[in-house]
Design a protein around this motif. Structure first.
Motif, mmCIF file in Angstrom:
data_model
loop_
_atom_site.group_PDB
_atom_site.id
_atom_site.type_symbol
_atom_site.label_atom_id
_atom_site.label_comp_id
_atom_site.label_asym_id
_atom_site.label_seq_id
_atom_site.Cartn_x
_atom_site.Cartn_y
_atom_site.Cartn_z
ATOM 1 N N ASN A 1 0.821 -1.212 0.000
ATOM 2 C CA ASN A 1 0.000 0.000 0.000
ATOM 3 C C ASN A 1 0.854 1.259 0.000
ATOM 4 N N CYS A 2 2.004 1.190 0.640
ATOM 5 C CA CYS A 2 2.927 2.325 0.624
ATOM 6 C C CYS A 2 3.380 2.606 -0.805
ATOM 7 N N ILE A 3 3.777 1.546 -1.517
ATOM 8 C CA ILE A 3 4.224 1.695 -2.904
ATOM 9 C C ILE A 3 3.099 2.261 -3.774
ATOM 10 N N SER A 4 1.886 1.727 -3.596
ATOM 11 C CA SER A 4 0.743 2.179 -4.385
ATOM 12 C C SER A 4 0.444 3.656 -4.143
ATOM 13 N N SER A 5 0.446 4.071 -2.877
ATOM 14 C CA SER A 5 0.160 5.478 -2.548
ATOM 15 C C SER A 5 1.240 6.402 -3.086
ATOM 16 N N ALA A 6 2.500 5.993 -2.942
ATOM 17 C CA ALA A 6 3.595 6.814 -3.455
ATOM 18 C C ALA A 6 3.534 6.913 -4.974
ATOM 19 N N ASP A 7 3.176 5.804 -5.630
ATOM 20 C CA ASP A 7 3.022 5.806 -7.088
ATOM 21 C C ASP A 7 1.976 6.822 -7.529
ATOM 22 N N LYS A 8 0.822 6.808 -6.859
ATOM 23 C CA LYS A 8 -0.252 7.744 -7.212
ATOM 24 C C LYS A 8 0.177 9.186 -6.962
ATOM 25 N N ALA A 9 0.866 9.398 -5.842
ATOM 26 C CA ALA A 9 1.339 10.749 -5.533
ATOM 27 C C ALA A 9 2.304 11.239 -6.613
ATOM 28 N N LEU A 10 3.176 10.361 -7.073
ATOM 29 C CA LEU A 10 4.159 10.746 -8.095
ATOM 30 C C LEU A 10 3.509 10.952 -9.453
ATOM 31 N N SER A 11 2.392 10.305 -9.693
ATOM 32 C CA SER A 11 1.678 10.554 -10.951
ATOM 33 C C SER A 11 1.107 11.970 -10.984
ATOM 34 N N LEU A 12 0.847 12.528 -9.802
ATOM 35 C CA LEU A 12 0.337 13.897 -9.698
ATOM 36 C C LEU A 12 1.450 14.912 -9.534
ATOM 37 N N ASN A 13 2.529 14.498 -8.904
ATOM 38 C CA ASN A 13 3.646 15.405 -8.625
ATOM 39 C C ASN A 13 4.950 14.626 -8.798
ATOM 40 N N PRO A 14 5.421 14.501 -10.032
ATOM 41 C CA PRO A 14 6.546 13.598 -10.332
ATOM 42 C C PRO A 14 7.848 13.926 -9.618
ATOM 43 N N ASN A 15 8.001 15.154 -9.157
ATOM 44 C CA ASN A 15 9.269 15.536 -8.533
ATOM 45 C C ASN A 15 9.196 15.632 -7.017
ATOM 46 N N GLN A 16 8.137 15.095 -6.431
ATOM 47 C CA GLN A 16 7.992 15.168 -4.983
ATOM 48 C C GLN A 16 8.981 14.191 -4.329
ATOM 49 N N VAL A 17 10.007 14.741 -3.697
ATOM 50 C CA VAL A 17 11.119 13.926 -3.207
ATOM 51 C C VAL A 17 10.674 12.915 -2.160
ATOM 52 N N GLU A 18 9.805 13.321 -1.255
ATOM 53 C CA GLU A 18 9.395 12.398 -0.196
ATOM 54 C C GLU A 18 8.604 11.210 -0.743
ATOM 55 N N SER A 19 7.829 11.439 -1.793
ATOM 56 C CA SER A 19 7.134 10.307 -2.415
ATOM 57 C C SER A 19 8.142 9.336 -3.009
ATOM 58 N N HIS A 20 9.177 9.867 -3.652
ATOM 59 C CA HIS A 20 10.250 9.004 -4.156
ATOM 60 C C HIS A 20 10.932 8.266 -3.001
ATOM 61 N N MET A 21 11.131 8.969 -1.906
ATOM 62 C CA MET A 21 11.784 8.347 -0.751
ATOM 63 C C MET A 21 10.966 7.162 -0.245
ATOM 64 N N PHE A 22 9.657 7.352 -0.073
ATOM 65 C CA PHE A 22 8.832 6.265 0.453
ATOM 66 C C PHE A 22 8.715 5.116 -0.546
ATOM 67 N N ARG A 23 8.634 5.459 -1.834
ATOM 68 C CA ARG A 23 8.560 4.375 -2.815
ATOM 69 C C ARG A 23 9.857 3.568 -2.816
ATOM 70 N N PHE A 24 10.992 4.249 -2.737
ATOM 71 C CA PHE A 24 12.291 3.579 -2.690
ATOM 72 C C PHE A 24 12.392 2.677 -1.456
ATOM 73 N N VAL A 25 12.017 3.209 -0.307
ATOM 74 C CA VAL A 25 12.111 2.450 0.951
ATOM 75 C C VAL A 25 11.235 1.205 0.900
ATOM 76 N N CYS A 26 9.978 1.387 0.464
ATOM 77 C CA CYS A 26 9.043 0.264 0.511
ATOM 78 C C CYS A 26 9.319 -0.759 -0.583
ATOM 79 N N MET A 27 9.800 -0.308 -1.727
ATOM 80 C CA MET A 27 10.194 -1.266 -2.765
ATOM 81 C C MET A 27 11.444 -2.035 -2.324
ATOM 82 N N PHE A 28 12.321 -1.370 -1.596
ATOM 83 C CA PHE A 28 13.493 -2.050 -1.033
ATOM 84 C C PHE A 28 13.042 -3.177 -0.111
ATOM 85 N N GLU A 29 12.105 -2.842 0.780
ATOM 86 C CA GLU A 29 11.619 -3.840 1.736
ATOM 87 C C GLU A 29 10.874 -4.969 1.035
#
Length: 527
Positions: A330-358
């Motif tokens: 769900n973290c990855i899904s939410s971050a993905d949607k956030a980045l579709s609206l704001n592609p350069n939002q660093v924190e969304s990239h951070m959470f997607r990176f962290v959760c995809m790592f896990e």
């Protein structure tokens, strides 16, 4: 309404071109009027500003500035100056004209409270004006349900150049503790400027509201709360007062009271753009629930905020929430949607990176988010100790990634920052992966020192066994290997044993140890 506009035009002509009985005609005022008549508005602004600075109680300069900005089609600044003029010294005709303009403006924008305020003040001078009476009746009928999400406040000071409005409430959602977000971008002057006005005219609701905004901007939350309670007592159904009180309570670290105010605000939301108002209410309500560790309620509030407006802040808030719950998908899904609206939002990239790592998802998105996040940190915070805590959520994963790519020194810079936080420095993840970084960078003694603190981890014991193997210490290698295999029996038959323990593999006792599983089974005789 057309008759009101015609009437207003006639009054405007009369007021502007007739001398006033109480005007203070300083040299600056005379020069400003002369420039105004020639439509030299830039020069007129400078002169009226100069007059206003030296005659702070005179409203005439502000009235002229209101007309100038109206001609320039800068309506927010025009209204700000007319409102300022209405609260200062004007003669009767000037005051009537200014109040009528304000009543018409707020009636058009359906801000019923301010429309009622200014039409009521106008009717004190001209009680038989039927058009204004209609405006007043309409405003009173809708009062408590303002549909405009913007309020035009007094200017900080009269300026010769237009200035950008400052945000009084907006804070980035992402910080160590969740922060509130507001829809308003209102410009106010220092709170002291309102105190004298309220001392003389305490009934002016709009002035007290501006005072509250100024107090909030100055972080004088106790005073803001006290004045909000006065406003709520006068007008208990007005939603923005309850909403603002909720924001104040969040700033005072009283999330429970904040939620109570948000609930009151939701009972009587704006009649127009209701979804915009509710978006902010639900978003901040989510932060309040999060502070109370009521995770499920916070999740629901953030989802409701996104339902009102499809914007990225509630999605980012959800990503943060899911990361804290270790709900990687769900973290990855939410971050993905956030980045579709704001592609350069660093924190969304951070959470997607962290959760995809896990989650073990090393896809192109993983690489993209790693690049965006790491490049941002490198460029903005060369001294990692100066990195805001909200961006440190992914530091342990950055360190692990750098270890994987053999950037051992780079990884160590992140571990060095993380060790300053006792909670992180004692976590199994930190201890194991820092030990791993030491091991692969050839710092075996440092690796042993830190891996000895890891308990109950098969991987930790196995890596420690490899450390002792590097040192040629067979007994300790056997000891740690057995602890690892007791937790994970697959180690006994791993195909990588000879490679992982090549330093001690030549020792027959170690091979026998492996072959008999520490003496628990008979050695298998190879044909």
């Amino acid at each position: 309404m057309e008759s009101v506009r015609k009437y207003l035009s006639l009054v405007f002509i009369f007021v502007i071109f007739q001398p006033t009985l109480f005007a203070i005609d300083s040299d600056a005022m005379k020069e400003g009027k002369k420039a105004f008549s020639k439509k030299a508005y830039g020069e007129a602004i400078k002169k009226f500003t100069k007059h206003a600075d030296s005659h702070p109680q005179d409203g005439e300069a502000y009235m002229y500035l209101g007309y100038i900005y109206e001609y320039k089609k800068d309506y927010p600044k025009s209204i700000q100056n007319f409102r300022r003029a209405a609260d200062l010294d004007l003669d009767k005709d000037q005051r009537k004209t200014v109040l009528l303009k304000l009543a018409l403006f707020f009636n058009y924008h359906q801000d019923w409270n301010l429309s009622a305020t200014y039409s009521s003040r106008y009717l004190k001078y001209d009680p038989k004006n039927e058009e204004v009476q209609k405006i007043y009746n309409r405003a009173v009928g809708n009062k408590g349900n303002p549909s405009s999400t913007h309020t035009y406040s007094h200017p900080t000071k009269v300026e010769s150049k237009p200035s950008e409005p400052k945000q009084t409430e907006v804070k980035k959602v992402n910080s160590k503790k969740p922060e509130e977000v507001s829809e308003s971008t209102e410009t106010t002057k220092p709170s002291e400027s309102y105190e004298q006005l309220l001392a003389n005219q305490p009934h002016l609701e709009d002035v007290r509201w501006d005072y509250v905004l100024s107090l909030f901007d100055e972080k004088k939350y106790d005073k803001a709360e006290a004045n909000l309670k006065i406003l709520i007592e006068k007008n208990p159904s007005r939603s923005r007062y309850h909403y603002k009180l909720g924001i104040v309570k969040l700033r005072q670290d009283d999330p429970k009271s904040a939620i109570e105010s948000f609930e009151r605000a939701k009972k009587n939301p704006f009649s127009k753009d209701t979804n915009v108002f509710l978006y902010y209410v639900y978003l901040n309500e989510g932060f309040a629930f999060q502070k109370l560790a009521e995770v499920d309620k916070a999740e629901t509030s953030f989802q409701q905020a996104y339902k009102q407006l499809q914007k990225d802040p509630p999605l980012l808030a959800l990503a943060r929430l899911y990361e804290q719950k270790s709900d990687w998908e769900n973290c990855i899904s939410s971050a993905d949607k956030a980045l579709s609206l704001n592609p350069n939002q660093v924190e969304s990239h951070m959470f997607r990176f962290v959760c995809m790592f896990e989650a073990g998802k090393r896809t192109k998105k993983f690489d993209t988010s790693f690049a965006k996040y790491s490049e941002f940190i490198d460029s903005k915070f060369p001294d990692l100790t100066q990195t805001p805590e909200k961006y440190q959520v992914g530091f342990i994963k950055l360190a692990r990634r750098y270890t994987e790519t053999n950037a051992f020194d780079k990884a160590e810079t992140y571990f060095s920052v993380l060790e300053k936080d006792p909670a992180r420095a004692e976590s199994r993840e930190f201890l194991f992966y820092r030990g791993r970084n030491y091991f692969y960078s050839g710092k075996v003694d440092s690796a042993i020192s830190i891996l000895q603190k890891v308990t109950g981890s098969s991987s930790g014991h196995y890596l420690l066994a490899r450390c002792y193997s590097r040192k040629g210490d067979v007994p300790k290698t056997k000891e740690q290997f057995k602890l690892a295999a007791d937790l994970k029996p697959e180690y006994w038959t791993s195909e990588s044993l000879e490679k992982d323990f090549k330093e001690v593999w030549k020792d027959s006792s170690f091979r026998d140890f492996i072959g008999t599983k520490a003496g628990t089974v008979s050695a298998q005789v190879k044909p």
